[in-house]
Design a protein around this motif. Structure first.
Motif, PDB file in Angstrom:
ATOM      1  N   UNK A  12       0.826  -1.207   0.000  1.00  0.00           N
ATOM      2  CA  UNK A  12       0.000   0.000   0.000  1.00  0.00           C
ATOM      3  C   UNK A  12       0.862   1.259   0.000  1.00  0.00           C
ATOM      4  N   UNK A  13       1.966   1.230   0.736  1.00  0.00           N
ATOM      5  CA  UNK A  13       2.882   2.374   0.745  1.00  0.00           C
ATOM      6  C   UNK A  13       3.522   2.541  -0.633  1.00  0.00           C
ATOM      7  N   UNK A  14       3.886   1.426  -1.275  1.00  0.00           N
ATOM      8  CA  UNK A  14       4.465   1.491  -2.619  1.00  0.00           C
ATOM      9  C   UNK A  14       3.482   2.094  -3.622  1.00  0.00           C
ATOM     10  N   UNK A  15       2.208   1.806  -3.445  1.00  0.00           N
ATOM     11  CA  UNK A  15       1.174   2.281  -4.370  1.00  0.00           C
ATOM     12  C   UNK A  15       0.492   3.556  -3.883  1.00  0.00           C
ATOM     13  N   UNK A  48      -3.063   5.513  -5.164  1.00  0.00           N
ATOM     14  CA  UNK A  48      -4.250   5.509  -4.298  1.00  0.00           C
ATOM     15  C   UNK A  48      -4.717   6.930  -3.998  1.00  0.00           C
ATOM     16  N   UNK A  49      -3.801   7.807  -3.553  1.00  0.00           N
ATOM     17  CA  UNK A  49      -4.240   9.159  -3.206  1.00  0.00           C
ATOM     18  C   UNK A  49      -4.633   9.940  -4.451  1.00  0.00           C
ATOM     19  N   UNK A  50      -4.128   9.543  -5.605  1.00  0.00           N
ATOM     20  CA  UNK A  50      -4.517  10.199  -6.849  1.00  0.00           C
ATOM     21  C   UNK A  50      -5.995  10.033  -7.157  1.00  0.00           C
ATOM     22  N   UNK A  51      -6.604   8.994  -6.605  1.00  0.00           N
ATOM     23  CA  UNK A  51      -8.038   8.753  -6.828  1.00  0.00           C
ATOM     24  C   UNK A  51      -8.914   9.473  -5.806  1.00  0.00           C
ATOM     25  N   UNK A  52      -8.290  10.051  -4.795  1.00  0.00           N
ATOM     26  CA  UNK A  52      -9.068  10.758  -3.766  1.00  0.00           C
ATOM     27  C   UNK A  52      -9.388  12.169  -4.253  1.00  0.00           C
ATOM     28  N   UNK A 112      -3.447   4.791   7.214  1.00  0.00           N
ATOM     29  CA  UNK A 112      -2.296   4.004   6.789  1.00  0.00           C
ATOM     30  C   UNK A 112      -1.181   4.076   7.836  1.00  0.00           C
ATOM     31  N   UNK A 113      -0.951   5.256   8.411  1.00  0.00           N
ATOM     32  CA  UNK A 113       0.063   5.381   9.455  1.00  0.00           C
ATOM     33  C   UNK A 113      -0.272   4.514  10.668  1.00  0.00           C
TER      34      UNK A 113
END
Length: 128
Positions: free
Chosen positions: A68-71, A75-79, A92-93
């Motif tokens: 998830x950290x690698x991607x 992921x945040x680009x879709x938010x 995530x943290x």
């Protein structure tokens, strides 16, 4: 005069062999699995999945956090909003924290916590 040194491990192996503990082992006389195949970096994950009876696509939770950290950028680009990005980074943290202290199954994780401000700045930059 020749002095012979036997380590404790060598001694334990010799004594076990003398007791016959290596006789009739499962797989005796059979080739090693994967002999002659190219090295696979994920051999241990595949071995774990086979031993645990995991289905394809299932990975230990700590590996899922690392993935998830690698991607993260994808992921945040879709938010849609900064608040959503900050909430996602906070969640995530928390998973990273749990993985670091051993509260999740899987191999150890040494990921640092993410800086929400940096993630938001990157999100803004990519949205331009």
């Amino acid at each position: 005069m020749v002095h012979w040194y036997e380590s404790s491990i060598d001694r334990q192996l010799r004594e076990a062999a003398e007791r016959g503990e290596f006789e009739n082992l499962k797989g005796a006389g059979k080739p090693l699995p994967d002999a002659g195949k190219d090295y696979d970096e994920d051999w241990w994950v595949k071995d774990w999945a086979a031993r645990e009876g995991a289905t394809a696509g299932v990975v230990p939770p700590t590996l899922a956090v690392r993935r998830e950290v690698e991607d993260l950028d994808e992921k945040v680009g879709r938010l849609r909003t900064e608040t959503e990005v900050r909430d996602y980074v906070g969640e995530l943290n928390e998973r990273i924290r749990k993985a670091r202290v051993g509260l999740m199954d899987g191999p150890p994780v040494v990921l640092p916590p993410l800086d929400a401000d940096s993630v938001v700045a990157g999100w803004r930059e990519r949205r331009r």
